[in-house]
Design an enzyme around this catalytic site. Sequence first.
Site, PDB file in Angstrom:
ATOM      1  N   GLY A  72       4.026   8.565  -9.325  1.00  9.48           N
ATOM      2  CA  GLY A  72       5.249   9.003  -8.667  1.00  9.48           C
ATOM      3  C   GLY A  72       5.607  10.442  -9.013  1.00  9.48           C
ATOM      4  CB  THR A  73       5.676  12.279 -12.238  1.00  9.67           C
ATOM      5  OG1 THR A  73       6.469  11.258 -12.849  1.00  9.67           O
ATOM      6  CG2 THR A  73       6.106  13.640 -12.736  1.00  9.67           C
ATOM      7  CG  ASN A 152      15.686   5.591 -11.571  1.00 10.45           C
ATOM      8  OD1 ASN A 152      16.101   6.414 -10.758  1.00 10.45           O
ATOM      9  ND2 ASN A 152      15.625   5.852 -12.862  1.00 10.45           N
ATOM     10  CD  GLN A 180      12.576   1.837  -9.594  1.00 13.49           C
ATOM     11  OE1 GLN A 180      12.469   0.638  -9.380  1.00 13.49           O
ATOM     12  NE2 GLN A 180      12.194   2.382 -10.741  1.00 13.49           N
ATOM     13  CB  SER A 200       4.808   4.983  -8.942  1.00 14.28           C
ATOM     14  OG  SER A 200       4.218   4.695 -10.190  1.00 14.28           O
ATOM     15  N   GLY A 201       2.082   3.087  -8.473  1.00 14.96           N
ATOM     16  CA  GLY A 201       1.462   1.774  -8.657  1.00 14.96           C
ATOM     17  C   GLY A 201       2.181   0.877  -9.646  1.00 14.96           C
ATOM     18  CG  HIS A 202       3.916   2.308 -13.535  1.00 18.46           C
ATOM     19  ND1 HIS A 202       5.021   2.075 -14.325  1.00 18.46           N
ATOM     20  CD2 HIS A 202       3.967   3.607 -13.181  1.00 18.46           C
ATOM     21  CE1 HIS A 202       5.698   3.218 -14.452  1.00 18.46           C
ATOM     22  NE2 HIS A 202       5.086   4.156 -13.762  1.00 18.46           N
ATOM     23  CB  CYS A 326      14.594   8.558 -18.303  1.00 19.83           C
ATOM     24  SG  CYS A 326      13.289   8.045 -17.195  1.00 19.83           S
TER      25      CYS A 326
HETATM   26  C1  LIG Z   1       9.244   5.566 -12.331  1.00 18.36           C
HETATM   27  C2  LIG Z   1       9.786   6.505 -11.337  1.00 18.36           C
HETATM   28  C3  LIG Z   1       9.131   7.719 -11.060  1.00 18.36           C
HETATM   29  C4  LIG Z   1       7.918   8.178 -11.813  1.00 18.36           C
HETATM   30  O1  LIG Z   1       6.748   7.489 -11.432  1.00 18.36           O
HETATM   31  P1  LIG Z   1       5.452   7.584 -12.392  1.00 18.36           P
HETATM   32  O2  LIG Z   1       4.371   6.883 -11.611  1.00 18.36           O
HETATM   33  O3  LIG Z   1       5.810   6.874 -13.653  1.00 18.36           O
HETATM   34  O4  LIG Z   1       5.144   9.019 -12.583  1.00 18.36           O
HETATM   35  C5  LIG Z   1       9.670   8.550 -10.108  1.00 18.36           C
HETATM   36  N1  LIG Z   1      10.779   8.203  -9.442  1.00 18.36           N
HETATM   37  C6  LIG Z   1      11.422   7.044  -9.650  1.00 18.36           C
HETATM   38  C7  LIG Z   1      12.643   6.710  -8.859  1.00 18.36           C
HETATM   39  C8  LIG Z   1      10.954   6.156 -10.614  1.00 18.36           C
HETATM   40  O5  LIG Z   1      11.608   5.028 -10.849  1.00 18.36           O
END
Ligand SMILES: *Cc1c(COP(=O)(O)O)cnc(C)c1O
Length: 416
Positions: A72-73, A152, A180, A200-202, A326
Amino acid sequence: MEPVYLDNNATTRTDPAVVAAMLPYFSDQFGNASSVHAFGHAVAPALREARRSLQQLLGAASEAEIVFTSGGTESDNAAILSALETQTGRDEIVVTAVEHPAVLTLVDHLESARGVKVHRIGVDGCGRLDVDAYARALGPRTAIASVMWANNETGTLFPVAELAERAHGAGALFHTDAVQAVGKVGVDLKATAIDMLSLSGHKLHGPKGIGALYLRKGTPFAPLVRGGPQERRRRGGTENVPGIVGLGKAAELAAAHLRDEATRVRSLRDSLENGIIAAVGHCVVLGDGDHRLPNTANVAFAHLDGEAILHHLTAAGVAASLGSACASGSMEPSHVLRAMQVAPQWLRGAIRFSLSRDNTSEEIGRVLEVVPSIVARVRASSPSWQAQIASDDPPGTNPSIANPPSTNPPSMEPAL
Ligand SMILES: *Cc1c(COP(=O)(O)O)cnc(C)c1O
């Protein structure tokens, strides 16, 4: 007993079916997708299939609109930096004050290091965007507007389809951080004007370190990571084949589970919220009661220390988090709750419970069993708690509080 995991907005359990799908790509299927020989040929179909699964989950017009990234980042950074490069004559960015650090840290840097003008649009007490202020901030110098699909910390959903139209009205690109939202609410990009989307996958029961950027056909794009010709020259570097396969499987499973998220998970979340409120009182749910992710409950306990509550929850086998993962470990109240101007008595005592399809009603029952005694203990160790409560406004009159969960209509039916 196994701990109850209620921190799914921080990360989710990798689905065992995802792990199983990935395993061959660490052993027999180790080829580089770019190779011309049989080892390479063996993995190319797996990448195509993963791309197709994501296309379907997002309702994208074509699988060529999916670019795999490291998460995601990276996707957020790629989208915003690309817009600054491709939108000539436009050097301003519009974001919200409640974006994830993946967006906010970047735009802070662009502002201080490159003199980019950043408009950070505020939210109301329920976390809802000031749409008029957003519209006013857009103009002939806006390169891109970036607004998250779902927050989030509170789960509040933003009207991204409408916001994208307004950005286009000003000639700007529109990006949404949907990390999210994807897998929790229906997404149908074909029906919107959204140019770019991050996932983002996780956060959807896939592996960590893999994600994707949706890039609408025809959207100008300048790569963040330059190197080989991978991903149609939009993201250099040998593909993370096991990760991509895992993300594809996770997308497939998310589509299949979307209805469960909107019904069963939502009802577990509501029973958790209602149960806590009924049992301990002097607490509220933060966020937009009507437009909220089905899995997220941000419960604030009046005049209590969230760290203390979290500590007792952990000892009782319940994994949750402070206002935001965070913000944990720092004493600063979350930037999201501060932007919502949450009144001081709620600010330090916010606990985020975020559920997933893995949770059961038995687990929620266990949480509801331990919460009342935990809250009683923390109150007992806060000597002035009774006096502070007595001097508060009557419950329900605080403007920074969302509708109580019992009044939530079952909105946001999934499109898939
Ligand atoms: C977790 C999150 C990210 C970051 O994603 P990563 O795959 O961990 O880099 C970005 N935006 C939101 C809203 C998130 O919850």
